[in-house]
Design a protein around this motif. Structure first.
Motif, PDB file in Angstrom:
ATOM      1  N   LEU A  87       0.833  -1.200   0.000  1.00  0.00           N
ATOM      2  CA  LEU A  87       0.000   0.000   0.000  1.00  0.00           C
ATOM      3  C   LEU A  87       0.870   1.253   0.000  1.00  0.00           C
ATOM      4  CD1 LEU A  87      -2.671   1.549   0.188  1.00  0.00           C
ATOM      5  CD2 LEU A  87      -2.563   1.217   2.675  1.00  0.00           C
ATOM      6  N   SER A  88       1.927   1.256   0.793  1.00  0.00           N
ATOM      7  CA  SER A  88       2.828   2.410   0.834  1.00  0.00           C
ATOM      8  C   SER A  88       3.463   2.661  -0.526  1.00  0.00           C
ATOM      9  CB  SER A  88       3.920   2.200   1.884  1.00  0.00           C
ATOM     10  OG  SER A  88       3.344   2.121   3.163  1.00  0.00           O
ATOM     11  N   ARG A  89       3.899   1.586  -1.196  1.00  0.00           N
ATOM     12  CA  ARG A  89       4.467   1.751  -2.545  1.00  0.00           C
ATOM     13  C   ARG A  89       3.432   2.307  -3.506  1.00  0.00           C
ATOM     14  NH1 ARG A  89       7.214  -3.032  -1.082  1.00  0.00           N
ATOM     15  NH2 ARG A  89       5.589  -4.335  -2.014  1.00  0.00           N
ATOM     16  N   TYR A  90       2.187   1.837  -3.393  1.00  0.00           N
ATOM     17  CA  TYR A  90       1.115   2.351  -4.259  1.00  0.00           C
ATOM     18  C   TYR A  90       0.913   3.848  -4.028  1.00  0.00           C
ATOM     19  CZ  TYR A  90      -3.504   3.269  -6.113  1.00  0.00           C
ATOM     20  OH  TYR A  90      -4.553   3.827  -6.799  1.00  0.00           O
ATOM     21  N   LEU A  91       0.832   4.274  -2.768  1.00  0.00           N
ATOM     22  CA  LEU A  91       0.635   5.694  -2.477  1.00  0.00           C
ATOM     23  C   LEU A  91       1.815   6.534  -2.946  1.00  0.00           C
ATOM     24  CD1 LEU A  91      -0.905   5.415   1.098  1.00  0.00           C
ATOM     25  CD2 LEU A  91      -2.105   5.969  -1.025  1.00  0.00           C
ATOM     26  N   LEU A  92       3.028   6.020  -2.752  1.00  0.00           N
ATOM     27  CA  LEU A  92       4.220   6.756  -3.169  1.00  0.00           C
ATOM     28  C   LEU A  92       4.323   6.897  -4.682  1.00  0.00           C
ATOM     29  CD1 LEU A  92       6.737   5.250  -0.613  1.00  0.00           C
ATOM     30  CD2 LEU A  92       6.002   7.644  -0.726  1.00  0.00           C
ATOM     31  N   ARG A  97       2.644  13.092  -5.555  1.00  0.00           N
ATOM     32  CA  ARG A  97       3.455  12.166  -4.760  1.00  0.00           C
ATOM     33  C   ARG A  97       3.338  12.373  -3.268  1.00  0.00           C
ATOM     34  NH1 ARG A  97       9.343  12.442  -6.769  1.00  0.00           N
ATOM     35  NH2 ARG A  97       9.500  11.188  -4.911  1.00  0.00           N
ATOM     36  N   PHE A  98       3.416  11.265  -2.562  1.00  0.00           N
ATOM     37  CA  PHE A  98       3.556  11.265  -1.111  1.00  0.00           C
ATOM     38  C   PHE A  98       5.040  11.245  -0.782  1.00  0.00           C
ATOM     39  CE2 PHE A  98      -0.733   9.387  -1.155  1.00  0.00           C
ATOM     40  CZ  PHE A  98      -1.314  10.047  -0.095  1.00  0.00           C
ATOM     41  N   THR A  99       5.406  11.813   0.337  1.00  0.00           N
ATOM     42  CA  THR A  99       6.756  11.711   0.865  1.00  0.00           C
ATOM     43  C   THR A  99       6.707  10.770   2.058  1.00  0.00           C
ATOM     44  OG1 THR A  99       7.255  13.965   0.216  1.00  0.00           O
ATOM     45  CG2 THR A  99       8.667  12.989   1.899  1.00  0.00           C
TER      46      THR A  99
END
Length: 121
Positions: A87-92, A97-99
């Motif tokens: 999930l973190s990779r998907y959001l990034l 972009r997410f930091t």
């Protein structure tokens, strides 16, 4: 009443969708098979909660669902080193972009607070 056009039963209330409130915060508690998400206002009020499968389709549905409450400007994801890694990779990888910001929770638990970058990719 004979001949009355009105029904004696009350119709079911219509589901009301909350109006977007501007910027919101997404929080996700991650598990092997499903992730539980909450959308909060910037003042901490819980606007919505729901559960999504821990799959690529589930990640898309989770973010689309959260965006219905407002602009997702920040996300807290528990377990970024394990169940929350995908999930973190998907959001990034999102266009806005997410930091990734690592939280110091000890060696056994790893979580992240993700914020949007202001600059385009």
């Amino acid at each position: 009443m004979p001949g009355s056009a009105l029904s004696s039963t009350t119709p079911a209330p219509r589901a009301r969708r909350r109006r977007p409130v501007g910027e919101v915060v997404l929080g996700v508690d991650t598990h092997r098979d499903a992730h539980v998400a909450a959308v909060l206002s910037l003042t901490g009020a819980v606007l919505a909660t729901d559960e999504f499968p821990a799959t690529a389709a589930g990640y898309r549905a989770l973010l689309n669902w959260a965006r219905k409450s407002g602009t997702v400007g920040r996300a807290g994801v528990e377990g970024t080193g394990s169940y929350g890694a995908s999930l973190s990779r998907y959001l990034l990888a999102q266009p806005r972009r997410f930091t990734w910001v690592r939280l110091a929770l000890g060696r056994k638990r790893e979580s992240a607070f993700l914020t949007w970058d202001d600059e385009p990719c």
